[in-house]
Design a protein around this motif. Structure first.
Motif, PDB file in Angstrom:
ATOM      1  N   GLU A  20       0.839  -1.190   0.000  1.00 30.26           N
ATOM      2  CA  GLU A  20       0.000   0.000   0.000  1.00 30.26           C
ATOM      3  C   GLU A  20       0.874   1.240   0.000  1.00 30.26           C
ATOM      4  OE1 GLU A  20      -1.770  -1.148   3.593  1.00 30.26           O
ATOM      5  OE2 GLU A  20      -3.496  -2.098   2.631  1.00 30.26           O
ATOM      6  N   TRP A  75       0.356   4.049   1.084  1.00 33.83           N
ATOM      7  CA  TRP A  75       0.284   4.853   2.287  1.00 33.83           C
ATOM      8  C   TRP A  75       0.768   4.089   3.507  1.00 33.83           C
ATOM      9  CZ3 TRP A  75      -3.463   1.582   3.917  1.00 33.83           C
ATOM     10  CH2 TRP A  75      -4.442   1.191   2.998  1.00 33.83           C
ATOM     11  N   GLN A 112       1.475   0.710   6.174  1.00 33.10           N
ATOM     12  CA  GLN A 112       0.659  -0.182   6.987  1.00 33.10           C
ATOM     13  C   GLN A 112      -0.067   0.603   8.085  1.00 33.10           C
ATOM     14  OE1 GLN A 112       0.404  -3.500   6.233  1.00 33.10           O
ATOM     15  NE2 GLN A 112       1.543  -2.890   4.429  1.00 33.10           N
ATOM     16  N   GLU A 113      -0.952  -0.094   8.764  1.00 33.93           N
ATOM     17  CA  GLU A 113      -1.681   0.454   9.918  1.00 33.93           C
ATOM     18  C   GLU A 113      -2.540   1.662   9.554  1.00 33.93           C
ATOM     19  OE1 GLU A 113       0.774   0.878  13.353  1.00 33.93           O
ATOM     20  OE2 GLU A 113       1.223  -1.256  13.399  1.00 33.93           O
ATOM     21  N   ARG A 114      -3.049   1.663   8.347  1.00 37.36           N
ATOM     22  CA  ARG A 114      -3.967   2.719   7.937  1.00 37.36           C
ATOM     23  C   ARG A 114      -5.232   2.687   8.797  1.00 37.36           C
ATOM     24  NH1 ARG A 114      -3.536   7.169   4.417  1.00 37.36           N
ATOM     25  NH2 ARG A 114      -5.416   7.444   3.196  1.00 37.36           N
ATOM     26  N   TYR A 115      -5.521   1.533   9.374  1.00 35.77           N
ATOM     27  CA  TYR A 115      -6.726   1.419  10.208  1.00 35.77           C
ATOM     28  C   TYR A 115      -6.711   2.409  11.358  1.00 35.77           C
ATOM     29  CZ  TYR A 115      -3.550  -1.519  12.973  1.00 35.77           C
ATOM     30  OH  TYR A 115      -2.476  -1.992  13.675  1.00 35.77           O
ATOM     31  N   ARG A 116      -5.518   2.874  11.755  1.00 33.10           N
ATOM     32  CA  ARG A 116      -5.441   3.839  12.865  1.00 33.10           C
ATOM     33  C   ARG A 116      -5.861   5.232  12.415  1.00 33.10           C
ATOM     34  NH1 ARG A 116      -2.551   1.638  17.061  1.00 33.10           N
ATOM     35  NH2 ARG A 116      -0.993   0.081  16.484  1.00 33.10           N
ATOM     36  N   THR A 117      -5.424   5.607  11.234  1.00 30.49           N
ATOM     37  CA  THR A 117      -5.604   6.997  10.797  1.00 30.49           C
ATOM     38  C   THR A 117      -6.809   7.190   9.895  1.00 30.49           C
ATOM     39  OG1 THR A 117      -4.105   6.541   8.978  1.00 30.49           O
ATOM     40  CG2 THR A 117      -3.158   7.517  10.983  1.00 30.49           C
ATOM     41  N   ASP A 118      -7.146   6.175   9.113  1.00 33.63           N
ATOM     42  CA  ASP A 118      -8.244   6.339   8.164  1.00 33.63           C
ATOM     43  C   ASP A 118      -8.901   4.981   7.918  1.00 33.63           C
ATOM     44  OD1 ASP A 118     -10.014   6.995   6.214  1.00 33.63           O
ATOM     45  OD2 ASP A 118      -8.587   8.098   4.973  1.00 33.63           O
ATOM     46  N   ALA A 124     -10.693   4.339   4.574  1.00 29.11           N
ATOM     47  CA  ALA A 124      -9.810   4.041   3.436  1.00 29.11           C
ATOM     48  C   ALA A 124      -9.241   2.631   3.551  1.00 29.11           C
ATOM     49  CB  ALA A 124      -8.679   5.059   3.380  1.00 29.11           C
ATOM     50  N   CYS A 125      -8.963   2.211   4.781  1.00 27.06           N
ATOM     51  CA  CYS A 125      -8.421   0.867   4.988  1.00 27.06           C
ATOM     52  C   CYS A 125      -9.452  -0.183   4.564  1.00 27.06           C
ATOM     53  CB  CYS A 125      -8.027   0.702   6.455  1.00 27.06           C
ATOM     54  SG  CYS A 125      -7.197  -0.851   6.828  1.00 27.06           S
TER      55      CYS A 125
END
Ligand code: SF4
Length: 220
Positions: free
Chosen positions: A89, A91, A93-99, A102-103
């Motif tokens: 990705e 952007w 890893q750990e996009r689940y924290r910020t968005d 989108a994740c």
């Protein structure tokens, strides 16, 4: 859809109608309690198609084990695991924290959408039920659309689903019995506290209630 259907209509009748009307239908599943019951009922009604699961890369090991136990129990069904969302990705890893929206869009919705656009089923069998969340309180057996969604369990309560699963010794995800009444990815799921709705443990405290597969502008 039969206009004589009521809340008491047997899900097997709904699934039987769906199989006759849409023989190309597909059953996506995340192997929650509802999904496990639906797979069993669909099998009993004669479904021998695909059970499609999206591996986001963040599932609990218990969920993957449940998938494998179900695949063993129903060898005539074709269990398909999509992993397109695990591509690198941009952007990170750990996009689940910020968005998390989108994740979910990248890891859940996009892989299943791409798969369905390739397979082109006219209908999906879906395991949601009214009592899972207020956002599902008006769910009916059939949701029309470009791709019809058929919800045979729309009127079944959690108690009824549990009783069915126990009576038929279904391989329910063990996390369910530990309070995880709705199970998604581990970073976004916690056990439900007494008195909370079944989906209260999903994205708790983040103002998000749905992954986007079934609700929202990107819904399938
Ligand atoms: S549930 Fe959480 S980890 Fe899973 S795809 Fe959605 S935001 Fe990402």
């Amino acid at each position: 859809m039969n206009p004589a259907w009521t809340e008491e209509t047997d899900p097997l009748e709904v699934i039987g109608w769906a199989l006759e009307t849409y023989p190309d239908l597909i059953l996506p599943s995340a192997f929650n309690l509802n999904g496990t019951v639906l797979i069993d009922l669909a099998y009993k009604a004669g479904y021998r198609g695909e059970v499609v699961f999206v591996d986001t890369g963040y599932h609990f090991p218990e969920t993957l084990q449940t998938r494998d136990r179900l695949a063993e129990r129903y060898p005539d069904l074709q269990f398909v695991t999509l992993t397109a969302g695990l591509e690198p990705e941009p952007w990170g890893q750990e996009r689940y924290r910020t968005d998390p929206d989108a994740c979910c869009a990248a890891r859940k919705v996009a892989p299943l959408r791409a798969y369905l656009e390739r397979k082109k089923p006219r209908a999906l069998l879906n395991a949601r039920s009214r009592d899972q969340a207020s956002t599902r309180a008006h769910l009916g057996f059939v949701e029309p659309g470009e791709r019809v969604r058929i919800n045979p369990l729309a009127y079944w309560t959690r108690e009824r689903l549990e009783a069915y699963a126990k009576a038929h010794e279904l391989p329910v995800n063990p996390l369910y019995w530990a309070g995880f009444l709705s199970i998604g990815c581990w970073p976004c799921t916690r056990a439900v506290r007494p008195g909370e709705p079944a989906r209260a443990g999903r994205w708790a405290g983040r103002g998000k209630t749905e992954c986007g597969l079934w609700v929202g502008k990107e819904a399938l």
